[in-house]
Motif scaffolding. Structure first.
Motif, mmCIF file in Angstrom:
data_model
loop_
_atom_site.group_PDB
_atom_site.id
_atom_site.type_symbol
_atom_site.label_atom_id
_atom_site.label_comp_id
_atom_site.label_asym_id
_atom_site.label_seq_id
_atom_site.Cartn_x
_atom_site.Cartn_y
_atom_site.Cartn_z
ATOM 1 N N TRP A 181 115.083 108.047 75.778
ATOM 2 C CA TRP A 181 115.450 109.072 76.457
ATOM 3 C C TRP A 181 114.512 109.289 77.518
ATOM 4 N N TRP A 182 113.226 109.585 76.944
ATOM 5 C CA TRP A 182 111.984 109.954 77.848
ATOM 6 C C TRP A 182 111.656 108.843 78.833
ATOM 7 N N PHE B 240 109.370 120.134 81.664
ATOM 8 C CA PHE B 240 110.110 119.043 80.778
ATOM 9 C C PHE B 240 111.056 119.606 79.703
ATOM 10 N N LYS B 241 111.001 120.877 79.372
ATOM 11 C CA LYS B 241 111.974 121.317 78.333
ATOM 12 C C LYS B 241 113.386 121.542 78.730
ATOM 13 N N THR B 242 113.516 121.740 79.955
ATOM 14 C CA THR B 242 114.842 122.022 80.412
ATOM 15 C C THR B 242 115.757 120.777 80.328
ATOM 16 N N PRO B 243 115.300 119.758 80.768
ATOM 17 C CA PRO B 243 116.306 118.421 80.738
ATOM 18 C C PRO B 243 116.295 117.933 79.340
ATOM 19 N N PHE B 244 115.105 118.186 78.568
ATOM 20 C CA PHE B 244 115.087 117.854 76.941
ATOM 21 C C PHE B 244 115.975 118.783 76.274
ATOM 22 N N ILE C 276 117.042 121.013 64.737
ATOM 23 C CA ILE C 276 115.847 120.101 64.566
ATOM 24 C C ILE C 276 115.046 120.187 65.784
ATOM 25 N N CYS C 277 115.737 120.086 67.122
ATOM 26 C CA CYS C 277 115.164 119.980 68.266
ATOM 27 C C CYS C 277 114.200 121.156 68.659
ATOM 28 N N GLN C 278 114.844 122.289 68.557
ATOM 29 C CA GLN C 278 114.142 123.548 68.670
ATOM 30 C C GLN C 278 113.053 123.867 67.699
ATOM 31 N N ARG C 279 113.032 123.408 66.500
ATOM 32 C CA ARG C 279 112.244 123.442 65.469
ATOM 33 C C ARG C 279 110.822 122.380 65.813
ATOM 34 N N TRP C 280 111.286 121.617 66.348
ATOM 35 C CA TRP C 280 110.077 120.533 66.867
ATOM 36 C C TRP C 280 109.328 121.156 67.908
ATOM 37 N N LEU C 281 109.958 121.853 69.014
ATOM 38 C CA LEU C 281 109.413 122.179 70.227
ATOM 39 C C LEU C 281 108.548 123.591 69.557
ATOM 40 N N GLY C 282 109.089 124.287 68.746
ATOM 41 C CA GLY C 282 107.875 125.424 68.306
ATOM 42 C C GLY C 282 106.799 124.692 67.418
#
Length: 286
Positions: free
Chosen positions: A130-131, A151-155, A93-99
């Motif tokens: 979290w943010w 941003f993506k690294t800690p996310f 879900i997380c990486q789909r949102w990023l894409g």
């Protein structure tokens, strides 16, 4: 007494002096002219550069007055309905949102300096918590200077932890077709395969894992070596699914054989255990 020849040393000297003077004057004029031209060119270029800069300043000032900005505005960004992320600790879900959010950045020609501000505006629930905590931790100035990659690294570290990714890899290797439709099991396969890149480094390995995942009713009519791409074997599996449904409609095969229910199978196993424990047939309730 002169014999008519120009052998007079005074005349000869004067002539040479004239030639020397003429040559030097020519050189002086040539040098002056060259320097004069260079000065003119330098002056013209300087004036042109100054005029261009003035025009740029005027254009930028007009943009500021009219509210125009580089890249897309937040309103234009939101018009593309960017996805929301609620903070699920789920790599899929997380990486789909990023894409998906990066796709909106691309379509709207969003400026990179706005990625973090626009993207984090779509965080909700636990993701927003979290943010907010992260912003307090690093400070407002660091947030303004943060790039999307930073941003993506800690996310990803928080929402897509390594332990969960390792679990998905295990699930990918153990994934089996148990009555789901081909489209559903294929979607599960594709989602988990994204995190198993070291297992599927080429098309042949993708085909191998997909074939072994399918139930026997599909594998018995398929030869993995015949297919060059994963897409081809998926399409063959879809065709086989249609044929199996037709067989059920014609009465040539039971629906249970095509789509066995894991729940029913478990219940049947439990009933069998109870009968064995009693050592006989179950009592009649009628």
């Amino acid at each position: 007494m002169s014999d008519g020849n120009d052998d007079n040393p005074v005349q000869t000297s004067t002539k040479q002096m004239k030639e020397i003077i003429a040559e030097e004057v020519g050189k002086a004029i040539e040098g002056s002219l060259s320097g004069f031209i260079d000065n003119i060119q330098g002056t013209v270029l300087s004036l042109v550069e100054e005029r261009v800069k003035r025009l740029e300043d005027i254009v930028n000032l007009m943009k500021e007055k009219t509210g125009e900005r580089k890249g897309c505005s937040y309103k234009e960004f939101m018009a593309c309905k960017p996805p929301i992320y609620n903070g699920e600790v789920d790599p899929i879900i997380c990486q789909r949102w990023l894409g998906d959010i990066e796709g909106v950045f691309e379509r709207t020609h969003c400026d990179e300096s706005d990625f973090v501000a626009y993207g984090t505006g779509q965080l909700r629930g636990q993701a927003k918590d979290w943010w907010d905590n992260k912003k307090n931790e690093i400070g407002a100035e660091a947030v303004r200077a943060m790039t999307w990659e930073e941003f993506k690294t800690p996310f990803l570290k928080h929402h897509s932890p390594k332990a969960v990714i390792n679990k998905i890899k295990e699930e990918f290797m153990q994934l089996r077709h148990k009555g789901e439709t081909i489209d559903k099991i294929t979607a599960m396969f594709m989602d988990k395969m994204k995190f198993s890149s070291e297992l599927v480094t080429n098309e042949e390995q993708k085909i191998y894992y997909y074939y072994n995942m399918l139930s026997a009713e599909y594998r018995e009519f398929m030869t993995p070596s015949k297919y060059e791409t994963l897409t081809k074997i998926i399409n063959v599996a879809r065709e086989r699914e249609i044929e199996l449904k037709k067989q059920v409609e014609r009465g040539e095969r039971r629906a249970h054989d095509v789509n066995p229910s894991p729940t029913k199978k478990a219940r049947t196993g439990e009933s069998g255990k109870k009968v064995d424990a009693k050592g006989g047939s179950p009592s009649c309730k009628v």
